[in-house]
Design a protein around this motif. Structure first.
Motif, PDB file in Angstrom:
ATOM      1  N   LEU A  33     -43.089  48.667  55.343  1.00 50.82           N
ATOM      2  CA  LEU A  33     -43.038  50.062  54.893  1.00 50.82           C
ATOM      3  C   LEU A  33     -44.298  50.716  55.452  1.00 50.82           C
ATOM      4  N   PHE A  34     -44.110  51.802  56.184  1.00 43.97           N
ATOM      5  CA  PHE A  34     -45.218  52.428  56.895  1.00 43.97           C
ATOM      6  C   PHE A  34     -45.496  53.815  56.327  1.00 43.97           C
ATOM      7  N   TRP A  35     -46.757  54.187  56.320  1.00 40.60           N
ATOM      8  CA  TRP A  35     -47.152  55.559  56.019  1.00 40.60           C
ATOM      9  C   TRP A  35     -47.880  56.141  57.227  1.00 40.60           C
ATOM     10  N   TYR A  36     -47.511  57.397  57.525  1.00 38.95           N
ATOM     11  CA  TYR A  36     -48.133  58.120  58.617  1.00 38.95           C
ATOM     12  C   TYR A  36     -48.574  59.486  58.122  1.00 38.95           C
ATOM     13  N   SER A  52     -44.897  43.593  51.246  1.00 40.42           N
ATOM     14  CA  SER A  52     -44.209  42.991  50.106  1.00 40.42           C
ATOM     15  C   SER A  52     -44.585  43.707  48.827  1.00 40.42           C
ATOM     16  N   ALA A  53     -43.662  43.629  47.860  1.00 41.38           N
ATOM     17  CA  ALA A  53     -43.874  44.276  46.567  1.00 41.38           C
ATOM     18  C   ALA A  53     -45.167  43.784  45.941  1.00 41.38           C
ATOM     19  N   GLY A  54     -45.929  44.725  45.407  1.00 42.18           N
ATOM     20  CA  GLY A  54     -47.206  44.407  44.791  1.00 42.18           C
ATOM     21  C   GLY A  54     -48.390  44.601  45.707  1.00 42.18           C
ATOM     22  N   GLU A  55     -48.125  44.773  46.970  1.00 41.22           N
ATOM     23  CA  GLU A  55     -49.202  44.945  47.936  1.00 41.22           C
ATOM     24  C   GLU A  55     -49.786  46.352  47.829  1.00 41.22           C
ATOM     25  N   GLU A  56     -51.095  46.456  48.008  1.00 46.72           N
ATOM     26  CA  GLU A  56     -51.793  47.730  47.995  1.00 46.72           C
ATOM     27  C   GLU A  56     -52.761  47.775  49.172  1.00 46.72           C
ATOM     28  N   LYS A  57     -52.933  48.988  49.727  1.00 50.66           N
ATOM     29  CA  LYS A  57     -53.924  49.168  50.787  1.00 50.66           C
ATOM     30  C   LYS A  57     -54.630  50.490  50.572  1.00 50.66           C
ATOM     31  N   LYS A  63     -54.536  55.609  48.842  1.00 55.16           N
ATOM     32  CA  LYS A  63     -54.137  54.255  48.486  1.00 55.16           C
ATOM     33  C   LYS A  63     -52.618  54.195  48.476  1.00 55.16           C
ATOM     34  N   ALA A  64     -52.072  53.210  49.187  1.00 53.73           N
ATOM     35  CA  ALA A  64     -50.627  53.023  49.238  1.00 53.73           C
ATOM     36  C   ALA A  64     -50.243  51.786  48.454  1.00 53.73           C
ATOM     37  N   THR A  65     -49.155  51.903  47.690  1.00 58.92           N
ATOM     38  CA  THR A  65     -48.648  50.787  46.901  1.00 58.92           C
ATOM     39  C   THR A  65     -47.163  50.625  47.187  1.00 58.92           C
ATOM     40  N   LEU A  66     -46.639  49.428  46.886  1.00 57.32           N
ATOM     41  CA  LEU A  66     -45.234  49.129  47.189  1.00 57.32           C
ATOM     42  C   LEU A  66     -44.592  48.357  46.055  1.00 57.32           C
ATOM     43  N   THR A  67     -43.388  48.783  45.668  1.00 51.22           N
ATOM     44  CA  THR A  67     -42.542  48.022  44.754  1.00 51.22           C
ATOM     45  C   THR A  67     -41.259  47.676  45.507  1.00 51.22           C
ATOM     46  N   LYS A  68     -40.307  47.092  44.811  1.00 51.53           N
ATOM     47  CA  LYS A  68     -39.064  46.695  45.475  1.00 51.53           C
ATOM     48  C   LYS A  68     -38.159  47.874  45.801  1.00 51.53           C
ATOM     49  N   LYS A  69     -38.467  49.047  45.213  1.00 43.18           N
ATOM     50  CA  LYS A  69     -37.599  50.204  45.442  1.00 43.18           C
ATOM     51  C   LYS A  69     -38.328  51.412  46.017  1.00 43.18           C
TER      52      LYS A  69
END
Lengths: 109, 116
Positions: A33-36, A52-57, A63-69
């Motif tokens: 999953l990319f952010w631009y 992957s879900a739970g990852e943060e940067k 700050k970008a976060t990711l869940t399964k949806k």
């Protein structure tokens, strides 16, 4: 059908007012999953990749976060120079890249 | 170092004409992508090259669109018999394609195509 939806379409904030941008995805076998960030008249500029879900940067005020949806792009104490369109894109297991329509962020001084 | 460059930056043509859009990727990047972006929309995938070959051209809207990358570096997107609906910004991106995790794509500034 693979789909990426971003909300809101546009967001106006006062300088220093924190908020979040949303990216909901329906993609078979998400590989990334990319952010631009995209400024007017320019090509998108890479910000983050999440795998992957739970990852943060994090990068400066972002700050970008990711869940399964969905994925969120959190912006803390934004400055006027953070004004831009923020795009997210999903890469499926079939190597298809699908972009959302973006969120136009405007930060007032 | 130099980023992705695209020429021309702007192209105005008449309906029915043929156009070529050029992309110079970052040196050493083996993967090259073409996208089309309409106003207020995100980029729409057109075609992906790995080296000289088109690994995925499923995004090309019809047979008026064609792209080449003969030496695995510079790519040209060719549009025949242009239509007004082809008007958009055409973006090119390149990346270091490796197995495993996906590398980020670096975009050029785009070519704004206007078909009158």
């Amino acid at each position: 059908e693979d789909q990426v939806t971003q909300s809101p379409e546009a967001l106006r904030l006062q300088e220093g007012e924190s908020s979040s941008l949303n990216c909901s995805y329906t993609v078979s076998g998400l590989r990334g999953l990319f952010w631009y960030r995209q400024d007017p008249g320019k090509g998108p500029e890479f910000l983050f990749t999440l795998y992957s879900a739970g990852e943060e940067k994090e990068k400066e005020r972002l700050k970008a976060t990711l869940t399964k949806k969905e994925s969120f792009l959190h912006i803390t104490a934004p400055k006027p120079e953070d004004s831009a369109t923020y795009l997210c894109a999903a890469l499926s297991s079939a190597s298809k890249i699908i972009f959302g329509s973006g969120t136009r962020l405007s930060i007032r001084p | 170092g130099a980023g992705v460059s695209q020429t021309p930056s702007n192209k105005v043509t008449e309906k029915g004409k043929y156009v070529e859009l050029r992309c110079d990727p970052i040196s050493g990047h083996t993967a090259l992508y073409w996208y089309r972006q309409s106003l207020g929309q995100g980029p729409e995938f057109l075609i992906y090259f790995q080296g000289t070959g088109a690994a995925d051209d499923s995004g090309l809207p019809n047979d008026r669109f064609f792209a080449v990358r003969p030496e695995g570096s510079v790519s040209t997107l060719k549009i025949q018999r242009t239509e007004r609906g082809d008007s958009a910004v055409y973006l090119c991106a390149s990346s270091l394609a490796t197995s495993g995790r996906t590398n980020e794509q670096f975009f050029g500034p785009g070519t704004r195509l206007t078909v009158l």
